[in-house]
Scaffold this active site. Structure first.
Site, PDB file in Angstrom:
ATOM      1  N   GLY A   1       3.822   6.168 -14.293  1.00 17.00           N
ATOM      2  CA  GLY A   1       4.408   6.788 -12.997  1.00 17.00           C
ATOM      3  C   GLY A   1       3.323   6.516 -11.874  1.00 17.00           C
TER       4      GLY A   1
ATOM      5  CG  PHE B   1      -9.270  -3.220  -7.932  1.00 18.91           C
ATOM      6  CD1 PHE B   1      -7.910  -3.846  -8.360  1.00 18.91           C
ATOM      7  CD2 PHE B   1     -10.071  -4.118  -7.167  1.00 18.91           C
ATOM      8  CE1 PHE B   1      -7.631  -5.401  -8.086  1.00 18.91           C
ATOM      9  CE2 PHE B   1      -9.530  -5.532  -6.537  1.00 18.91           C
ATOM     10  CZ  PHE B   1      -8.405  -5.820  -7.208  1.00 18.91           C
ATOM     11  CG  LEU B   2      -9.449   4.108  -5.704  1.00 19.23           C
ATOM     12  CD1 LEU B   2      -8.374   4.921  -6.089  1.00 19.23           C
ATOM     13  CD2 LEU B   2     -10.106   4.628  -4.542  1.00 19.23           C
TER      14      LEU B   2
ATOM     15  CB  CYS C   1      -0.370   2.325  -7.683  1.00 15.15           C
ATOM     16  SG  CYS C   1      -1.296   3.008  -6.270  1.00 15.15           S
TER      17      CYS C   1
ATOM     18  CD  GLU D   1      -3.625   9.011  -7.331  1.00 19.60           C
ATOM     19  OE1 GLU D   1      -3.319   9.945  -7.687  1.00 19.60           O
ATOM     20  OE2 GLU D   1      -3.005   8.152  -6.401  1.00 19.60           O
TER      21      GLU D   1
ATOM     22  CE1 TYR E   1      -5.540   5.992 -27.062  1.00 20.02           C
ATOM     23  CE2 TYR E   1      -6.124   4.530 -25.327  1.00 20.02           C
ATOM     24  CZ  TYR E   1      -6.593   5.133 -26.560  1.00 20.02           C
ATOM     25  OH  TYR E   1      -7.584   5.104 -26.964  1.00 20.02           O
TER      26      TYR E   1
HETATM   27  P1  NAD Z   1      -1.411   8.381   0.691  1.00 19.08           P
HETATM   28  O1  NAD Z   1      -0.070   8.700   0.915  1.00 19.08           O
HETATM   29  O2  NAD Z   1      -2.211   9.418  -0.393  1.00 19.08           O
HETATM   30  O3  NAD Z   1      -2.336   8.760   2.018  1.00 19.08           O
HETATM   31  C1  NAD Z   1      -1.814   7.990   3.257  1.00 19.08           C
HETATM   32  C2  NAD Z   1      -2.232   8.815   4.512  1.00 19.08           C
HETATM   33  O4  NAD Z   1      -2.144   7.712   5.589  1.00 19.08           O
HETATM   34  C3  NAD Z   1      -1.556   9.997   4.616  1.00 19.08           C
HETATM   35  O5  NAD Z   1      -2.641  11.150   4.635  1.00 19.08           O
HETATM   36  C4  NAD Z   1      -0.786   9.898   5.899  1.00 19.08           C
HETATM   37  O6  NAD Z   1      -0.551  10.906   6.737  1.00 19.08           O
HETATM   38  C5  NAD Z   1      -1.833   8.695   6.611  1.00 19.08           C
HETATM   39  N1  NAD Z   1      -1.102   7.936   7.872  1.00 19.08           N
HETATM   40  C6  NAD Z   1       0.186   7.430   7.785  1.00 19.08           C
HETATM   41  N2  NAD Z   1       0.268   6.723   9.003  1.00 19.08           N
HETATM   42  C7  NAD Z   1      -0.948   6.884   9.619  1.00 19.08           C
HETATM   43  C8  NAD Z   1      -1.391   6.158  10.780  1.00 19.08           C
HETATM   44  N3  NAD Z   1      -0.593   5.644  11.509  1.00 19.08           N
HETATM   45  N4  NAD Z   1      -2.902   6.475  11.185  1.00 19.08           N
HETATM   46  C9  NAD Z   1      -3.361   7.322  10.326  1.00 19.08           C
HETATM   47  N5  NAD Z   1      -3.205   7.942   9.252  1.00 19.08           N
HETATM   48  C10 NAD Z   1      -1.822   7.742   8.844  1.00 19.08           C
HETATM   49  O7  NAD Z   1      -1.847   6.741   0.051  1.00 19.08           O
HETATM   50  P2  NAD Z   1      -2.818   6.534  -0.754  1.00 19.08           P
HETATM   51  O8  NAD Z   1      -2.325   6.892  -2.283  1.00 19.08           O
HETATM   52  O9  NAD Z   1      -4.240   6.576  -0.403  1.00 19.08           O
HETATM   53  O10 NAD Z   1      -2.572   4.916  -0.854  1.00 19.08           O
HETATM   54  C11 NAD Z   1      -2.718   4.140   0.369  1.00 19.08           C
HETATM   55  C12 NAD Z   1      -2.484   2.635   0.193  1.00 19.08           C
HETATM   56  O11 NAD Z   1      -3.535   2.319  -0.913  1.00 19.08           O
HETATM   57  C13 NAD Z   1      -1.327   2.195  -0.470  1.00 19.08           C
HETATM   58  O12 NAD Z   1      -1.011   0.865  -0.034  1.00 19.08           O
HETATM   59  C14 NAD Z   1      -1.464   1.984  -1.910  1.00 19.08           C
HETATM   60  O13 NAD Z   1      -0.763   1.402  -2.661  1.00 19.08           O
HETATM   61  C15 NAD Z   1      -2.909   1.728  -2.160  1.00 19.08           C
HETATM   62  N6  NAD Z   1      -3.612   2.170  -3.371  1.00 19.08           N
HETATM   63  C16 NAD Z   1      -3.446   3.470  -3.843  1.00 19.08           C
HETATM   64  C17 NAD Z   1      -4.272   3.791  -4.942  1.00 19.08           C
HETATM   65  C18 NAD Z   1      -4.261   5.250  -5.547  1.00 19.08           C
HETATM   66  O14 NAD Z   1      -4.609   5.325  -6.702  1.00 19.08           O
HETATM   67  N7  NAD Z   1      -3.641   6.126  -4.711  1.00 19.08           N
HETATM   68  C19 NAD Z   1      -5.108   2.759  -5.471  1.00 19.08           C
HETATM   69  C20 NAD Z   1      -5.323   1.392  -4.935  1.00 19.08           C
HETATM   70  C21 NAD Z   1      -4.492   1.355  -4.009  1.00 19.08           C
END
Ligand code: NAD
Length: 430
Positions: free
Chosen positions: A258, A150-151, A261, A153, A252
């Site tokens: 965007g 739930f973090l 997520c 960014e 807000y």
């Molecule tokens: P991201 O795109 O920033 O990072 C994903 C990473 O996985 C990339 O560095 C990619 O190179 C790597 N990767 C791809 N295939 C791989 C493999 N087979 N082995 C090792 N590494 C591999 O993604 P993110 O924003 O960190 O999101 C990841 C998940 O968490 C998503 O499902 C997203 O919905 C969820 N999520 C994201 C956030 C957010 O704020 N970004 C918050 C909560 C949940």
């Protein structure tokens, strides 16, 4: 504990670093070799406040390392986190190919009992698929757990180190015990450790994100109406938010949500519902409302100029929200693309997201990027504010005085600026 984290994006890298901070031995695995190389040189590949310091500290302490070799990364791991992308597929459903491929690759590498944790946002039923994929390749003992993240960014480190809640979906006490022990150090006063079945944990993440997206779209539509009837959204949200059942957060108005997520998660939940014969009509409207909201500023610019062709327009803010360099699904990108299509010339500024944006617009000569917000204003007719970075709140208004300002994030108080700028408009205020 010994922990392997697959994926070093916004979630994986923060997860790995924070677990290392609490004394665990963490190896992060990524298939992107250049990213791994960068991290092994002590460089954080993303912008996230507070991350670099903790990252360097834990590398130095020997608790945090990086590899592109899966076998090396998960060797002897007690827990393996899947923090992999789940982008939208063509039909809107979450693309599980990264997750399921990783699960199959992991299977032959499991030795002693291991807990495999879905940290990615994945649709209900994914843990079963992950379990099946692993079971095909091993006879060893393992469990699959859902632990959605739930973090936020921009606040990721604080959110991870001091979470409001930790949701764990598990179907064995053995796995649950491992997860309880792992998170012991993260439980602070405000934290709830919520245990549930796996499917409910998977659903919780989608329901939470979709609710927040709906809250944003709701206030955006009310703001649009305020503008038409002469009410002020700032007063309205103050009045509404004071009701403790509603609260002030996420009230807000702006130019739409965007990020990587909300758009994809709302879409994926709607698809899950459709597949199961349930009509999530509210969320379908949320998607439509958000799409429309992203065009609001464009309409205002068109109404003001008539013809946009040849107009020089500065854009402040490219990231989808402040305190991140993430531009995925950022409203700014859509606005800029539409302006460029209509012949405008753009100069853009963002404190952190310029490098990512340069890659996004690499084919277009009509956009330039500046390292200073005031430099972006040189020779322009108008300014669009697309992200609410705090430095915009304190901008020197005299530098904007000859401009038409389209404030998509209600940065300025209309009462203070109405007479300072050539023209000023924002969202939902008279
Ligand atoms: P991201 O795109 O920033 O990072 C994903 C990473 O996985 C990339 O560095 C990619 O190179 C790597 N990767 C791809 N295939 C791989 C493999 N087979 N082995 C090792 N590494 C591999 O993604 P993110 O924003 O960190 O999101 C990841 C998940 O968490 C998503 O499902 C997203 O919905 C969820 N999520 C994201 C956030 C957010 O704020 N970004 C918050 C909560 C949940």
């Amino acid at each position: 504990m010994k922990i392997g984290v697959l994926g070093t994006g916004y979630v994986g890298l923060v997860t790995g670093t924070c677990f290392a901070e609490h004394g665990n031995e963490v190896t992060c695995v990524d298939i992107d070799k250049s990213k791994v190389e960068q991290m092994n040189k002590g460089k954080v590949p993303i912008y996230e406040p507070g991350l670099e310091e903790m990252f360097l500290k834990n590398i130095k302490a020997g608790r945090l390392s990086f590899t592109d070799n899966l076998a090396q990364g998960v060797k002897d791991a007690d827990v393996i986190f899947l923090a992999l992308p789940t982008p939208p597929g063509e039909d809107g459903s979450a693309d599980l190919s990264y997750i399921l491929k990783a699960a199959s690759d992991l299977a032959p590498l499991i030795d002693n009992y291991t807990v495999i944790v879905d940290k990615s946002t994945v649709p209900v039923g994914t843990a079963d698929k992950v379990r099946d994929a692993i079971q095909k390749g091993t006879k060893k003992d393992f469990d699959v757990v859902s632990n959605p993240e739930f973090l936020k960014e921009g606040f990721a480190i604080d959110d991870f180190m001091h979470p409001d809640r930790i949701v764990i979906g598990a179907d064995t006490t053995k796995a649950l015990d491992v997860m309880r022990k792992l998170y012991e150090e993260f439980i602070v006063d405000r934290t709830q450790f919520i245990e549930m079945d796996i499917r409910s944990a998977e659903m919780t993440k989608y329901a939470a994100n979709s609710f927040l997206a709906a809250k944003i779209s709701f206030i955006n539509e009310i703001a649009n109406l305020c503008e038409q009837v002469g009410a002020d959204i700032d007063s309205v949200r103050e009045g509404m938010g004071s009701d403790s059942r509603i609260g002030h957060k996420f009230l807000y108005p702006g130019i739409g949500y965007g990020g990587s997520c909300f758009p994809k998660d709302v879409q994926a939940l709607v698809k899950t519902a459709d597949d199961n014969g349930v009509d999530l009509s509210i969320l379908k409207s949320v998607e439509r409302a958000n799409y429309r909201q992203k065009t609001i500023i464009l309409k205002k610019i068109k109404d003001y100029f008539g013809n946009i062709s040849g107009k020089k327009i500065a854009v402040w803010g490219l990231a989808f929200k402040p305190n991140t360099d993430d531009i995925r699904e950022a409203p700014a990108l859509e606005i800029i693309s539409a302006l460029l299509e209509q012949g405008a010339v753009i100069s853009a500024y963002d404190p952190e997201a310029i490098e990512n944006s340069k890659k996004h617009f690499s084919d277009d000569d009509s956009i330039t990027f500046t390292n200073d917000k005031y430099e972006a204003l040189s020779g322009v007719d108008a300014l669009v504010i697309a992200t609410e970075w705090s430095e915009f709140h304190t901008a020197d208004l005299t530098k904007l005085k000859d401009l038409a300002v389209f404030d998509g994030r209600n940065i300025f108080n209309p009462k203070n600026v109405q007479n300072n700028f050539k023209y000023y408009t924002s969202i939902g205020r008279p």
